[in-house]
Design a protein around this motif. Structure first.
Motif, PDB file in Angstrom:
ATOM      1  N   ILE A  16      -0.367  -9.522 -16.102  1.00  0.00           N
ATOM      2  CA  ILE A  16       0.724  -9.651 -15.142  1.00  0.00           C
ATOM      3  C   ILE A  16       1.556  -8.382 -15.194  1.00  0.00           C
ATOM      4  O   ILE A  16       1.938  -7.925 -16.268  1.00  0.00           O
ATOM      5  CB  ILE A  16       1.591 -10.882 -15.473  1.00  0.00           C
ATOM      6  CG1 ILE A  16       0.711 -12.135 -15.493  1.00  0.00           C
ATOM      7  CG2 ILE A  16       2.744 -11.018 -14.481  1.00  0.00           C
ATOM      8  CD1 ILE A  16       1.202 -13.220 -16.370  1.00  0.00           C
ATOM      9  N   TYR A  17       1.829  -7.821 -14.027  1.00  0.00           N
ATOM     10  CA  TYR A  17       2.592  -6.580 -13.892  1.00  0.00           C
ATOM     11  C   TYR A  17       4.007  -6.918 -13.450  1.00  0.00           C
ATOM     12  O   TYR A  17       4.209  -7.391 -12.330  1.00  0.00           O
ATOM     13  CB  TYR A  17       1.941  -5.670 -12.846  1.00  0.00           C
ATOM     14  CG  TYR A  17       0.570  -5.177 -13.228  1.00  0.00           C
ATOM     15  CD1 TYR A  17       0.371  -3.838 -13.522  1.00  0.00           C
ATOM     16  CD2 TYR A  17      -0.521  -6.029 -13.293  1.00  0.00           C
ATOM     17  CE1 TYR A  17      -0.888  -3.357 -13.877  1.00  0.00           C
ATOM     18  CE2 TYR A  17      -1.776  -5.565 -13.647  1.00  0.00           C
ATOM     19  CZ  TYR A  17      -1.948  -4.245 -13.939  1.00  0.00           C
ATOM     20  OH  TYR A  17      -3.190  -3.784 -14.286  1.00  0.00           O
ATOM     21  N   LEU A  18       4.991  -6.663 -14.310  1.00  0.00           N
ATOM     22  CA  LEU A  18       6.388  -6.898 -13.955  1.00  0.00           C
ATOM     23  C   LEU A  18       6.941  -5.668 -13.241  1.00  0.00           C
ATOM     24  O   LEU A  18       6.496  -4.548 -13.492  1.00  0.00           O
ATOM     25  CB  LEU A  18       7.208  -7.195 -15.211  1.00  0.00           C
ATOM     26  CG  LEU A  18       6.821  -8.475 -15.963  1.00  0.00           C
ATOM     27  CD1 LEU A  18       7.605  -8.585 -17.259  1.00  0.00           C
ATOM     28  CD2 LEU A  18       7.038  -9.696 -15.099  1.00  0.00           C
ATOM     29  N   PRO A  19       7.950  -5.848 -12.368  1.00  0.00           N
ATOM     30  CA  PRO A  19       8.486  -4.709 -11.622  1.00  0.00           C
ATOM     31  C   PRO A  19       9.264  -3.714 -12.482  1.00  0.00           C
ATOM     32  O   PRO A  19       9.437  -2.564 -12.095  1.00  0.00           O
ATOM     33  CB  PRO A  19       9.384  -5.358 -10.578  1.00  0.00           C
ATOM     34  CG  PRO A  19       9.709  -6.700 -11.130  1.00  0.00           C
ATOM     35  CD  PRO A  19       8.543  -7.109 -11.968  1.00  0.00           C
ATOM     36  N   SER A  20       9.727  -4.155 -13.632  1.00  0.00           N
ATOM     37  CA  SER A  20      10.413  -3.275 -14.577  1.00  0.00           C
ATOM     38  C   SER A  20      10.205  -3.850 -15.977  1.00  0.00           C
ATOM     39  O   SER A  20       9.591  -4.896 -16.137  1.00  0.00           O
ATOM     40  CB  SER A  20      11.910  -3.156 -14.248  1.00  0.00           C
ATOM     41  OG  SER A  20      12.531  -4.417 -14.328  1.00  0.00           O
ATOM     42  N   VAL A  21      10.707  -3.160 -16.984  1.00  0.00           N
ATOM     43  CA  VAL A  21      10.581  -3.646 -18.353  1.00  0.00           C
ATOM     44  C   VAL A  21      11.602  -4.765 -18.568  1.00  0.00           C
ATOM     45  O   VAL A  21      12.787  -4.587 -18.305  1.00  0.00           O
ATOM     46  CB  VAL A  21      10.809  -2.505 -19.374  1.00  0.00           C
ATOM     47  CG1 VAL A  21      10.741  -3.035 -20.803  1.00  0.00           C
ATOM     48  CG2 VAL A  21       9.779  -1.398 -19.170  1.00  0.00           C
ATOM     49  N   TYR A  22      11.117  -5.927 -19.013  1.00  0.00           N
ATOM     50  CA  TYR A  22      11.973  -7.087 -19.283  1.00  0.00           C
ATOM     51  C   TYR A  22      11.915  -7.407 -20.769  1.00  0.00           C
ATOM     52  O   TYR A  22      10.904  -7.198 -21.428  1.00  0.00           O
ATOM     53  CB  TYR A  22      11.478  -8.330 -18.528  1.00  0.00           C
ATOM     54  CG  TYR A  22      11.926  -8.417 -17.108  1.00  0.00           C
ATOM     55  CD1 TYR A  22      12.974  -9.255 -16.743  1.00  0.00           C
ATOM     56  CD2 TYR A  22      11.302  -7.676 -16.110  1.00  0.00           C
ATOM     57  CE1 TYR A  22      13.376  -9.352 -15.426  1.00  0.00           C
ATOM     58  CE2 TYR A  22      11.700  -7.764 -14.793  1.00  0.00           C
ATOM     59  CZ  TYR A  22      12.735  -8.601 -14.462  1.00  0.00           C
ATOM     60  OH  TYR A  22      13.138  -8.694 -13.165  1.00  0.00           O
ATOM     61  N   ARG A  23      12.965  -8.000 -21.278  1.00  0.00           N
ATOM     62  CA  ARG A  23      12.979  -8.529 -22.640  1.00  0.00           C
ATOM     63  C   ARG A  23      12.531  -9.981 -22.524  1.00  0.00           C
ATOM     64  O   ARG A  23      13.118 -10.745 -21.762  1.00  0.00           O
ATOM     65  CB  ARG A  23      14.384  -8.426 -23.219  1.00  0.00           C
ATOM     66  CG  ARG A  23      14.410  -8.575 -24.717  1.00  0.00           C
ATOM     67  CD  ARG A  23      15.605  -7.767 -25.264  1.00  0.00           C
ATOM     68  NE  ARG A  23      15.519  -7.414 -26.637  1.00  0.00           N
ATOM     69  CZ  ARG A  23      14.671  -6.535 -27.160  1.00  0.00           C
ATOM     70  NH1 ARG A  23      13.802  -5.941 -26.431  1.00  0.00           N
ATOM     71  NH2 ARG A  23      14.705  -6.262 -28.443  1.00  0.00           N
ATOM     72  N   ILE A  24      11.467 -10.338 -23.234  1.00  0.00           N
ATOM     73  CA  ILE A  24      10.938 -11.702 -23.154  1.00  0.00           C
ATOM     74  C   ILE A  24      11.083 -12.404 -24.503  1.00  0.00           C
ATOM     75  O   ILE A  24      11.181 -11.751 -25.539  1.00  0.00           O
ATOM     76  CB  ILE A  24       9.472 -11.730 -22.678  1.00  0.00           C
ATOM     77  CG1 ILE A  24       8.554 -11.092 -23.719  1.00  0.00           C
ATOM     78  CG2 ILE A  24       9.335 -11.023 -21.325  1.00  0.00           C
ATOM     79  CD1 ILE A  24       7.090 -11.375 -23.485  1.00  0.00           C
ATOM     80  N   GLY A  25      11.081 -13.741 -24.472  1.00  0.00           N
ATOM     81  CA  GLY A  25      11.243 -14.493 -25.712  1.00  0.00           C
ATOM     82  C   GLY A  25      10.579 -15.856 -25.734  1.00  0.00           C
ATOM     83  O   GLY A  25      10.534 -16.515 -26.769  1.00  0.00           O
ATOM     84  N   ARG A  26      10.054 -16.297 -24.568  1.00  0.00           N
ATOM     85  CA  ARG A  26       9.454 -17.635 -24.528  1.00  0.00           C
ATOM     86  C   ARG A  26       8.319 -17.656 -23.515  1.00  0.00           C
ATOM     87  O   ARG A  26       8.433 -17.108 -22.423  1.00  0.00           O
ATOM     88  CB  ARG A  26      10.513 -18.669 -24.145  1.00  0.00           C
ATOM     89  CG  ARG A  26      10.046 -20.100 -24.145  1.00  0.00           C
ATOM     90  CD  ARG A  26      11.209 -21.081 -24.021  1.00  0.00           C
ATOM     91  NE  ARG A  26      12.063 -20.856 -22.900  1.00  0.00           N
ATOM     92  CZ  ARG A  26      12.089 -21.621 -21.799  1.00  0.00           C
ATOM     93  NH1 ARG A  26      11.284 -22.660 -21.701  1.00  0.00           N
ATOM     94  NH2 ARG A  26      12.924 -21.347 -20.820  1.00  0.00           N
TER      95      ARG A  26
END
Length: 170
Positions: free
Chosen positions: A80-90
């Motif tokens: 999956i390609y996100l539009p920008s860098v995200y902080r993920i946790g779940r």
């Protein structure tokens, strides 16, 4: 609801040289509707993007609502390609509602900020049904690319599958 800040390398190796998007709405699935590529899909109607479309339909083996890979049911993946860098946790995963031959057994999830160097953040076994969600909390990490790999399926002669894949901020 969305905050952008400059990122620095943390002790988990989540380094970026740009901005990191932090979605303050922890209940928003940040991968829904995003671009998805993969190793293979069974046939038209079982494409990669079905895994992030929010459609939980079960009719016709989940056609139009689930991703099913080609044979064999080993080492098949979607990214999956996100539009920008995200902080993920779940993470939340729902196996295919089709018969067991089209379901993922062992899986792993990896993330990357550059599309080349990936870090494994989760590994496990999905239940052999299409109605039990698997939820995994991961150490908060920066990600622009999220890769789900079906290491094995419940029937190695068929396919791995995934009804839905969700990702949330910490």
């Amino acid at each position: 609801l969305i905050e952008t800040s400059l990122a620095k390398e943390d002790r988990y190796g989540a380094a970026t040289r740009g901005a990191v998007t932090i979605d303050k709405n922890r209940n928003r699935n940040i991968v829904r509707g995003q671009i998805v590529k993969g190793s293979s899909f069974w046939e038209n109607g079982y494409g990669y993007d079905n895994a992030v479309d929010g459609d939980l339909a079960s009719a016709n083996y989940g056609k139009g609502a689930a991703w099913h890979s080609q044979r064999p049911a080993m080492q098949q993946w979607i990214t999956i390609y996100l539009p920008s860098v995200y902080r993920i946790g779940r993470l939340r995963m729902l196996n295919s509602s089709a018969q067991s031959a089209y379901r993922t057994r062992e899986y792993k999830v990896e993330v990357s900020t550059n599309g080349h160097q990936y870090k494994e953040v989760a590994r496990g076994v999905l239940p052999d049904d299409g109605h039990t969600w698997t939820e995994v909390k991961v150490r908060p990490i920066a990600a622009k690319y999220i890769k789900f790999t079906g290491i094995t399926g419940y029937n190695l002669e068929y396919a791995v599958g995934l009804k839905e894949f969700e990702v949330y901020s910490p």
